[in-house]
Scaffold this motif. Structure first.
Motif, PDB file in Angstrom:
ATOM      1  N   ASP A 183       0.789  -1.240   0.000  1.00  0.00           N
ATOM      2  CA  ASP A 183       0.000   0.000   0.000  1.00  0.00           C
ATOM      3  C   ASP A 183       0.817   1.283   0.000  1.00  0.00           C
ATOM      4  O   ASP A 183       0.352   2.319   0.454  1.00  0.00           O
ATOM      5  N   THR A 184       2.028   1.223  -0.487  1.00  0.00           N
ATOM      6  CA  THR A 184       2.851   2.418  -0.573  1.00  0.00           C
ATOM      7  C   THR A 184       2.572   3.113  -1.907  1.00  0.00           C
ATOM      8  O   THR A 184       2.469   2.436  -2.928  1.00  0.00           O
ATOM      9  N   PRO A 185       2.433   4.439  -1.910  1.00  0.00           N
ATOM     10  CA  PRO A 185       2.236   5.126  -3.190  1.00  0.00           C
ATOM     11  C   PRO A 185       3.386   4.843  -4.164  1.00  0.00           C
ATOM     12  O   PRO A 185       4.549   4.922  -3.794  1.00  0.00           O
ATOM     13  N   ILE A 186       3.034   4.500  -5.383  1.00  0.00           N
ATOM     14  CA  ILE A 186       4.010   4.157  -6.422  1.00  0.00           C
ATOM     15  C   ILE A 186       4.535   5.435  -7.076  1.00  0.00           C
ATOM     16  O   ILE A 186       3.793   6.385  -7.267  1.00  0.00           O
ATOM     17  N   THR A 187       5.807   5.435  -7.422  1.00  0.00           N
ATOM     18  CA  THR A 187       6.380   6.558  -8.150  1.00  0.00           C
ATOM     19  C   THR A 187       6.460   6.199  -9.641  1.00  0.00           C
ATOM     20  O   THR A 187       7.009   5.157  -9.998  1.00  0.00           O
ATOM     21  N   PHE A 188       5.885   7.066 -10.474  1.00  0.00           N
ATOM     22  CA  PHE A 188       5.948   6.894 -11.927  1.00  0.00           C
ATOM     23  C   PHE A 188       6.971   7.851 -12.486  1.00  0.00           C
ATOM     24  O   PHE A 188       6.934   9.044 -12.193  1.00  0.00           O
ATOM     25  N   ILE A 189       7.874   7.346 -13.301  1.00  0.00           N
ATOM     26  CA  ILE A 189       8.839   8.221 -13.959  1.00  0.00           C
ATOM     27  C   ILE A 189       8.683   8.024 -15.455  1.00  0.00           C
ATOM     28  O   ILE A 189       8.740   6.903 -15.959  1.00  0.00           O
ATOM     29  N   SER A 190       8.451   9.122 -16.157  1.00  0.00           N
ATOM     30  CA  SER A 190       8.368   9.057 -17.614  1.00  0.00           C
ATOM     31  C   SER A 190       9.763   8.924 -18.174  1.00  0.00           C
ATOM     32  O   SER A 190      10.655   9.660 -17.807  1.00  0.00           O
ATOM     33  N   MET A 191       9.961   7.979 -19.081  1.00  0.00           N
ATOM     34  CA  MET A 191      11.276   7.767 -19.639  1.00  0.00           C
ATOM     35  C   MET A 191      11.337   8.342 -21.045  1.00  0.00           C
ATOM     36  O   MET A 191      10.315   8.541 -21.663  1.00  0.00           O
ATOM     37  N   PRO A 192      12.555   8.608 -21.517  1.00  0.00           N
ATOM     38  CA  PRO A 192      12.687   9.091 -22.895  1.00  0.00           C
ATOM     39  C   PRO A 192      12.032   8.075 -23.831  1.00  0.00           C
ATOM     40  O   PRO A 192      12.225   6.875 -23.660  1.00  0.00           O
ATOM     41  N   ASN A 193      11.246   8.565 -24.736  1.00  0.00           N
ATOM     42  CA  ASN A 193      10.501   7.634 -25.581  1.00  0.00           C
ATOM     43  C   ASN A 193      10.816   7.874 -27.053  1.00  0.00           C
ATOM     44  O   ASN A 193      10.168   8.667 -27.720  1.00  0.00           O
ATOM     45  N   PRO A 194      11.831   7.162 -27.557  1.00  0.00           N
ATOM     46  CA  PRO A 194      12.311   7.402 -28.916  1.00  0.00           C
ATOM     47  C   PRO A 194      11.246   7.177 -29.975  1.00  0.00           C
ATOM     48  O   PRO A 194      11.285   7.795 -31.024  1.00  0.00           O
ATOM     49  N   ARG A 198       8.000   7.712 -29.707  1.00  0.00           N
ATOM     50  CA  ARG A 198       6.792   8.462 -29.389  1.00  0.00           C
ATOM     51  C   ARG A 198       5.726   7.637 -28.684  1.00  0.00           C
ATOM     52  O   ARG A 198       4.535   7.914 -28.767  1.00  0.00           O
ATOM     53  N   LYS A 199       6.161   6.617 -27.978  1.00  0.00           N
ATOM     54  CA  LYS A 199       5.229   5.859 -27.150  1.00  0.00           C
ATOM     55  C   LYS A 199       5.516   6.233 -25.716  1.00  0.00           C
ATOM     56  O   LYS A 199       6.617   6.640 -25.392  1.00  0.00           O
ATOM     57  N   GLY A 200       4.505   6.066 -24.885  1.00  0.00           N
ATOM     58  CA  GLY A 200       4.735   6.314 -23.467  1.00  0.00           C
ATOM     59  C   GLY A 200       5.545   5.175 -22.886  1.00  0.00           C
ATOM     60  O   GLY A 200       5.244   4.008 -23.105  1.00  0.00           O
ATOM     61  N   ARG A 201       6.607   5.529 -22.186  1.00  0.00           N
ATOM     62  CA  ARG A 201       7.349   4.492 -21.477  1.00  0.00           C
ATOM     63  C   ARG A 201       7.542   4.983 -20.049  1.00  0.00           C
ATOM     64  O   ARG A 201       7.982   6.104 -19.818  1.00  0.00           O
ATOM     65  N   TYR A 202       7.209   4.121 -19.117  1.00  0.00           N
ATOM     66  CA  TYR A 202       7.259   4.503 -17.714  1.00  0.00           C
ATOM     67  C   TYR A 202       8.103   3.531 -16.913  1.00  0.00           C
ATOM     68  O   TYR A 202       8.152   2.344 -17.223  1.00  0.00           O
ATOM     69  N   ARG A 203       8.712   4.073 -15.874  1.00  0.00           N
ATOM     70  CA  ARG A 203       9.316   3.215 -14.862  1.00  0.00           C
ATOM     71  C   ARG A 203       8.460   3.366 -13.611  1.00  0.00           C
ATOM     72  O   ARG A 203       8.191   4.480 -13.164  1.00  0.00           O
ATOM     73  N   LEU A 204       8.039   2.249 -13.073  1.00  0.00           N
ATOM     74  CA  LEU A 204       7.219   2.244 -11.858  1.00  0.00           C
ATOM     75  C   LEU A 204       8.089   1.722 -10.724  1.00  0.00           C
ATOM     76  O   LEU A 204       8.708   0.664 -10.865  1.00  0.00           O
ATOM     77  N   THR A 205       8.116   2.432  -9.645  1.00  0.00           N
ATOM     78  CA  THR A 205       8.929   1.998  -8.509  1.00  0.00           C
ATOM     79  C   THR A 205       8.144   2.140  -7.214  1.00  0.00           C
ATOM     80  O   THR A 205       7.489   3.147  -6.984  1.00  0.00           O
ATOM     81  N   CYS A 206       8.243   1.108  -6.387  1.00  0.00           N
ATOM     82  CA  CYS A 206       7.775   1.220  -5.010  1.00  0.00           C
ATOM     83  C   CYS A 206       9.018   1.417  -4.167  1.00  0.00           C
ATOM     84  O   CYS A 206       9.857   0.512  -4.079  1.00  0.00           O
ATOM     85  N   PHE A 207       9.171   2.587  -3.580  1.00  0.00           N
ATOM     86  CA  PHE A 207      10.381   2.876  -2.819  1.00  0.00           C
ATOM     87  C   PHE A 207      10.361   2.262  -1.420  1.00  0.00           C
ATOM     88  O   PHE A 207      11.300   2.426  -0.660  1.00  0.00           O
ATOM     89  N   TYR A 208       9.288   1.545  -1.100  1.00  0.00           N
ATOM     90  CA  TYR A 208       9.258   0.862   0.196  1.00  0.00           C
ATOM     91  C   TYR A 208       9.821  -0.551   0.071  1.00  0.00           C
ATOM     92  O   TYR A 208      10.714  -0.932   0.808  1.00  0.00           O
ATOM     93  N   CYS A 209       9.319  -1.329  -0.915  1.00  0.00           N
ATOM     94  CA  CYS A 209       9.787  -2.714  -1.054  1.00  0.00           C
ATOM     95  C   CYS A 209      10.833  -2.860  -2.156  1.00  0.00           C
ATOM     96  O   CYS A 209      11.473  -3.895  -2.256  1.00  0.00           O
ATOM     97  N   GLY A 210      10.989  -1.840  -2.988  1.00  0.00           N
ATOM     98  CA  GLY A 210      11.988  -1.904  -4.040  1.00  0.00           C
ATOM     99  C   GLY A 210      11.515  -2.602  -5.308  1.00  0.00           C
ATOM    100  O   GLY A 210      12.276  -2.740  -6.261  1.00  0.00           O
ATOM    101  N   ARG A 211      10.255  -3.051  -5.321  1.00  0.00           N
ATOM    102  CA  ARG A 211       9.762  -3.641  -6.569  1.00  0.00           C
ATOM    103  C   ARG A 211       9.701  -2.550  -7.628  1.00  0.00           C
ATOM    104  O   ARG A 211       9.357  -1.405  -7.333  1.00  0.00           O
ATOM    105  N   HIS A 212      10.033  -2.922  -8.839  1.00  0.00           N
ATOM    106  CA  HIS A 212      10.032  -1.933  -9.908  1.00  0.00           C
ATOM    107  C   HIS A 212       9.866  -2.634 -11.241  1.00  0.00           C
ATOM    108  O   HIS A 212      10.122  -3.837 -11.366  1.00  0.00           O
TER     109      HIS A 212
END
Ligand SMILES: [Zn+2]
Ligand SMILES: [Zn+2]
Length: 134
Positions: free
Chosen positions: A95-106, A108-122
């Motif tokens: 239940d930790t808020p997830i951090t979304f980071i938009s990545m460079p998208n060569p 023109r598609k959306g590419r995201y990195r999703l990280t939970c900074f509590y458990c480290g799942r990404h």
């Protein structure tokens, strides 16, 4: 099952993560705390150090690294959908808020990195996901 203590520690972690006001947990103090982010570069879990402005107690606030079981496709898709609705997705395991980071998208598609900074799942994902294409 989480103990009350673990629940409280997690709650304080989420407050630090979201830059919310933390108060000293020492009985009778209740002073405001200064929170410093001590997360090493590229670390998967966040580490904070909170210092009470009144009694100078130092409290370490860190995530609890845990990678298995990993997020499955259904929960990743669900988190992305919540994010795209401008809501705050949370990690299904803690239940930790997830951090979304938009990545460079060569392409023109959306590419995201999703990280939970509590458990480290990404994970990284394309949006829309390939299986959603007509
Ligand atoms: Zn204090
Ligand atoms: Zn998590």
């Amino acid at each position: 099952m989480k103990t009350d203590q673990e629940r409280e520690a997690h709650h304080r972690f989420v407050q630090a993560l979201q830059h919310e006001h933390l108060t000293c947990s020492k009985p009778g103090c209740g002073g405001a705390m200064d929170v410093a982010d001590l997360t090493p570069h590229n670390a998967r879990i966040k580490a904070y150090e909170a210092t009470c402005e009144r009694c100078h107690m130092v409290e370490k606030i860190t995530g609890k690294e845990e990678h298995s079981p990993a997020w499955d496709v259904a929960s990743i898709t669900m988190m992305a959908e919540v994010h795209l609705l401008h809501d705050q997705p949370t990690c299904p395991f803690d239940d930790t808020p997830i951090t979304f980071i938009s990545m460079p998208n060569p392409r023109r598609k959306g590419r995201y990195r999703l990280t939970c900074f509590y458990c480290g799942r990404h994970t990284e994902m394309n949006w829309p996901p390939p299986e959603a294409k007509g």
